[in-house]
Each structure stands twice: as C-alpha cells, then as structure tokens.
Design a protein around this motif. Structure first.
Motif, mmCIF file in Angstrom:
data_model
loop_
_atom_site.group_PDB
_atom_site.id
_atom_site.type_symbol
_atom_site.label_atom_id
_atom_site.label_comp_id
_atom_site.label_asym_id
_atom_site.label_seq_id
_atom_site.Cartn_x
_atom_site.Cartn_y
_atom_site.Cartn_z
ATOM 1 N N LEU A 1 -34.448 1.914 12.450
ATOM 2 C CA LEU A 1 -33.325 2.386 13.245
ATOM 3 C C LEU A 1 -33.840 3.224 14.417
ATOM 4 O O LEU A 1 -34.843 3.933 14.290
ATOM 5 C CB LEU A 1 -32.376 3.219 12.399
ATOM 6 C CG LEU A 1 -31.848 2.586 11.120
ATOM 7 C CD1 LEU A 1 -30.859 3.534 10.441
ATOM 8 C CD2 LEU A 1 -31.221 1.241 11.385
ATOM 9 N N SER A 2 -33.119 3.144 15.516
ATOM 10 C CA SER A 2 -33.423 3.954 16.693
ATOM 11 C C SER A 2 -32.171 4.694 17.115
ATOM 12 O O SER A 2 -31.046 4.228 16.898
ATOM 13 C CB SER A 2 -33.901 3.086 17.850
ATOM 14 O OG SER A 2 -35.069 2.369 17.528
ATOM 15 N N CYS A 3 -32.379 5.835 17.737
ATOM 16 C CA CYS A 3 -31.263 6.625 18.275
ATOM 17 C C CYS A 3 -31.737 7.255 19.574
ATOM 18 O O CYS A 3 -32.676 8.049 19.565
ATOM 19 C CB CYS A 3 -30.834 7.682 17.276
ATOM 20 S SG CYS A 3 -29.670 8.917 17.923
ATOM 21 N N THR A 4 -31.075 6.913 20.651
ATOM 22 C CA THR A 4 -31.427 7.446 21.962
ATOM 23 C C THR A 4 -30.378 8.456 22.402
ATOM 24 O O THR A 4 -29.173 8.210 22.286
ATOM 25 C CB THR A 4 -31.554 6.323 22.983
ATOM 26 O OG1 THR A 4 -32.573 5.416 22.554
ATOM 27 C CG2 THR A 4 -31.940 6.863 24.352
ATOM 28 N N VAL A 5 -30.859 9.581 22.889
ATOM 29 C CA VAL A 5 -29.996 10.705 23.256
ATOM 30 C C VAL A 5 -29.987 10.889 24.765
ATOM 31 O O VAL A 5 -31.034 10.802 25.419
ATOM 32 C CB VAL A 5 -30.478 11.996 22.578
ATOM 33 C CG1 VAL A 5 -29.617 13.186 23.002
ATOM 34 C CG2 VAL A 5 -30.470 11.844 21.062
ATOM 35 N N SER A 6 -28.826 11.141 25.314
ATOM 36 C CA SER A 6 -28.697 11.488 26.723
ATOM 37 C C SER A 6 -27.756 12.669 26.854
ATOM 38 O O SER A 6 -26.951 12.949 25.957
ATOM 39 C CB SER A 6 -28.174 10.298 27.528
ATOM 40 O OG SER A 6 -26.902 9.891 27.073
ATOM 41 N N GLY A 7 -27.885 13.379 27.976
ATOM 42 C CA GLY A 7 -27.002 14.502 28.240
ATOM 43 C C GLY A 7 -27.471 15.825 27.668
ATOM 44 O O GLY A 7 -26.769 16.831 27.801
ATOM 45 N N ARG A 8 -28.632 15.823 27.021
ATOM 46 C CA ARG A 8 -29.233 17.048 26.497
ATOM 47 C C ARG A 8 -30.740 16.971 26.696
ATOM 48 O O ARG A 8 -31.311 15.890 26.824
ATOM 49 C CB ARG A 8 -28.944 17.219 25.009
ATOM 50 C CG ARG A 8 -27.527 17.612 24.663
ATOM 51 C CD ARG A 8 -27.197 19.033 25.028
ATOM 52 N NE ARG A 8 -25.883 19.441 24.521
ATOM 53 C CZ ARG A 8 -24.742 19.219 25.153
ATOM 54 N NH1 ARG A 8 -24.741 18.619 26.328
ATOM 55 N NH2 ARG A 8 -23.607 19.600 24.603
ATOM 56 N N THR A 9 -31.382 18.145 26.699
ATOM 57 C CA THR A 9 -32.841 18.154 26.717
ATOM 58 C C THR A 9 -33.305 17.864 25.295
ATOM 59 O O THR A 9 -33.323 18.733 24.426
ATOM 60 C CB THR A 9 -33.377 19.510 27.195
ATOM 61 O OG1 THR A 9 -32.845 19.794 28.483
ATOM 62 C CG2 THR A 9 -34.896 19.479 27.259
ATOM 63 N N PHE A 10 -33.671 16.613 25.073
ATOM 64 C CA PHE A 10 -33.920 16.087 23.730
ATOM 65 C C PHE A 10 -34.925 16.936 22.957
ATOM 66 O O PHE A 10 -34.727 17.220 21.772
ATOM 67 C CB PHE A 10 -34.431 14.656 23.873
ATOM 68 C CG PHE A 10 -34.726 13.953 22.583
ATOM 69 C CD1 PHE A 10 -36.032 13.658 22.216
ATOM 70 C CD2 PHE A 10 -33.699 13.562 21.742
ATOM 71 C CE1 PHE A 10 -36.317 12.993 21.033
ATOM 72 C CE2 PHE A 10 -33.964 12.898 20.556
ATOM 73 C CZ PHE A 10 -35.278 12.614 20.204
ATOM 74 N N SER A 11 -35.974 17.377 23.614
ATOM 75 C CA SER A 11 -37.047 18.097 22.931
ATOM 76 C C SER A 11 -36.648 19.495 22.485
ATOM 77 O O SER A 11 -37.417 20.167 21.794
ATOM 78 C CB SER A 11 -38.290 18.160 23.817
ATOM 79 O OG SER A 11 -37.977 18.802 25.041
ATOM 80 N N ASN A 12 -35.469 19.950 22.848
ATOM 81 C CA ASN A 12 -34.990 21.266 22.425
ATOM 82 C C ASN A 12 -34.290 21.250 21.067
ATOM 83 O O ASN A 12 -33.901 22.301 20.565
ATOM 84 C CB ASN A 12 -34.013 21.832 23.454
ATOM 85 C CG ASN A 12 -34.710 22.344 24.705
ATOM 86 O OD1 ASN A 12 -35.931 22.431 24.745
ATOM 87 N ND2 ASN A 12 -33.919 22.662 25.722
ATOM 88 N N TYR A 13 -34.136 20.051 20.484
ATOM 89 C CA TYR A 13 -33.304 19.918 19.298
ATOM 90 C C TYR A 13 -34.024 19.209 18.166
ATOM 91 O O TYR A 13 -34.796 18.273 18.371
ATOM 92 C CB TYR A 13 -32.031 19.140 19.635
ATOM 93 C CG TYR A 13 -31.139 19.851 20.612
ATOM 94 C CD1 TYR A 13 -31.273 19.631 21.978
ATOM 95 C CD2 TYR A 13 -30.182 20.757 20.173
ATOM 96 C CE1 TYR A 13 -30.472 20.305 22.886
ATOM 97 C CE2 TYR A 13 -29.385 21.421 21.060
ATOM 98 C CZ TYR A 13 -29.531 21.197 22.420
ATOM 99 O OH TYR A 13 -28.729 21.873 23.308
ATOM 100 N N ALA A 14 -33.710 19.669 16.953
ATOM 101 C CA ALA A 14 -34.060 18.886 15.779
ATOM 102 C C ALA A 14 -33.144 17.669 15.721
ATOM 103 O O ALA A 14 -32.023 17.703 16.238
ATOM 104 C CB ALA A 14 -33.893 19.730 14.518
ATOM 105 N N MET A 15 -33.630 16.616 15.088
ATOM 106 C CA MET A 15 -32.834 15.394 14.952
ATOM 107 C C MET A 15 -32.762 14.984 13.488
ATOM 108 O O MET A 15 -33.765 15.047 12.765
ATOM 109 C CB MET A 15 -33.457 14.260 15.764
ATOM 110 C CG MET A 15 -33.429 14.479 17.271
ATOM 111 S SD MET A 15 -31.753 14.611 17.941
ATOM 112 C CE MET A 15 -31.043 13.035 17.468
ATOM 113 N N GLY A 16 -31.584 14.578 13.080
ATOM 114 C CA GLY A 16 -31.400 14.177 11.694
ATOM 115 C C GLY A 16 -30.806 12.788 11.585
ATOM 116 O O GLY A 16 -30.200 12.269 12.521
ATOM 117 N N TRP A 17 -31.021 12.200 10.409
ATOM 118 C CA TRP A 17 -30.361 10.948 10.037
ATOM 119 C C TRP A 17 -29.537 11.209 8.771
ATOM 120 O O TRP A 17 -30.019 11.823 7.817
ATOM 121 C CB TRP A 17 -31.380 9.846 9.760
ATOM 122 C CG TRP A 17 -32.006 9.255 10.980
ATOM 123 C CD1 TRP A 17 -33.206 9.590 11.532
ATOM 124 C CD2 TRP A 17 -31.462 8.226 11.813
ATOM 125 N NE1 TRP A 17 -33.447 8.827 12.650
ATOM 126 C CE2 TRP A 17 -32.384 7.985 12.842
ATOM 127 C CE3 TRP A 17 -30.273 7.487 11.787
ATOM 128 C CZ2 TRP A 17 -32.173 7.024 13.837
ATOM 129 C CZ3 TRP A 17 -30.067 6.539 12.767
ATOM 130 C CH2 TRP A 17 -31.001 6.308 13.781
#
Length: 125
Positions: free
Chosen positions: A20-36
């Motif tokens: 699975l892939s999840c692409t993020v826009s509208g935020r500075t991606f590297s500033n956030y933890a990411m969960g599934w």
C-alpha cells in the motif's frame, strides 16, 4: 488543505503480498508521524503500524508484527505498508493517517488528525 491518498489495495490469495502507498499533500510531510489503520466490516477501526517523522522508529500491532513493514520516503511525501503472508483476517479497508509522535507511541485513532479515504484489501482463503 491536507490530502492523503491511498493506493495499492486489491484482491490477493492467502499467503500473498500487497504494498500500500499513501501520498500526502498540503502539509510538510516530514514533520509528522504516519500511521496505518484498518477497519473490517462491523468492526472498529484498529491500529496496524506507525512510523516516526524520520523513519527511524516504528511500532506494530501484534496482529501484523513480523508480516507487515511500514516505511516512508520523505522526498516523495509517501508512506508505504508492505504486507506479506496475508491472511483472510487481514481483509479490511486500510487507511493512512497523519499524526504526532510525542512522549508516547501514537497507536489510537485519537492520536491522528487527518485521514485518507481508504483502500480495500481482500484476502481470499
């Protein structure tokens, strides 16, 4: 406005793999933890995996530990979930989510503020 878009779901036989892939826009991606997370029909949404901002730390639910691997590419604003040795009980809609990793490992729905639309994973026996 933040957007999270998942892809990569599908139908697979037991024992198979999906990524699975999840692409993020509208935020500075590297500033956030990411969960599934995942949600099966008639059940509550449950935590699967989380990765820290840099990717150096991760944490898994017992149900997926040893079979799933979370990773991220901050240059591509994308988080991945490699799922191996899939079981019929892994069948669910899978969601990525954007959150914060503070003093405690974020592993509940309330720890994440933005969500994707979900991608269906179906594992046949």
């Amino acid at each position: 406005q933040v957007q999270l878009v998942e892809s990569g779901g599908g139908l697979v036989q037991a024992g198979g793999s999906l990524r699975l892939s999840c692409t993020v826009s509208g935020r500075t991606f590297s500033n956030y933890a990411m969960g599934w997370f995942r949600q099966a029909p008639g059940k509550e949404r449950e935590f699967a995996a989380v990765i820290s901002r840099s990717g150096s730390n991760n944490y898994y639910a017992d149900s997926v530990k040893g079979r799933f691997t979370i990773s991220r590419d901050n240059a591509k604003n994308t988080v991945y979930l490699q799922m191996n040795s899939l079981k019929p009980e892994d069948t669910a809609v899978y969601y990525c989510a954007l959150g914060e990793w503070g003093q405690y490992v974020p592993n509940s729905v309330k720890d994440f503020g933005s969500w994707g639309q979900g991608t269906q994973v179906t594992v046949s026996s």
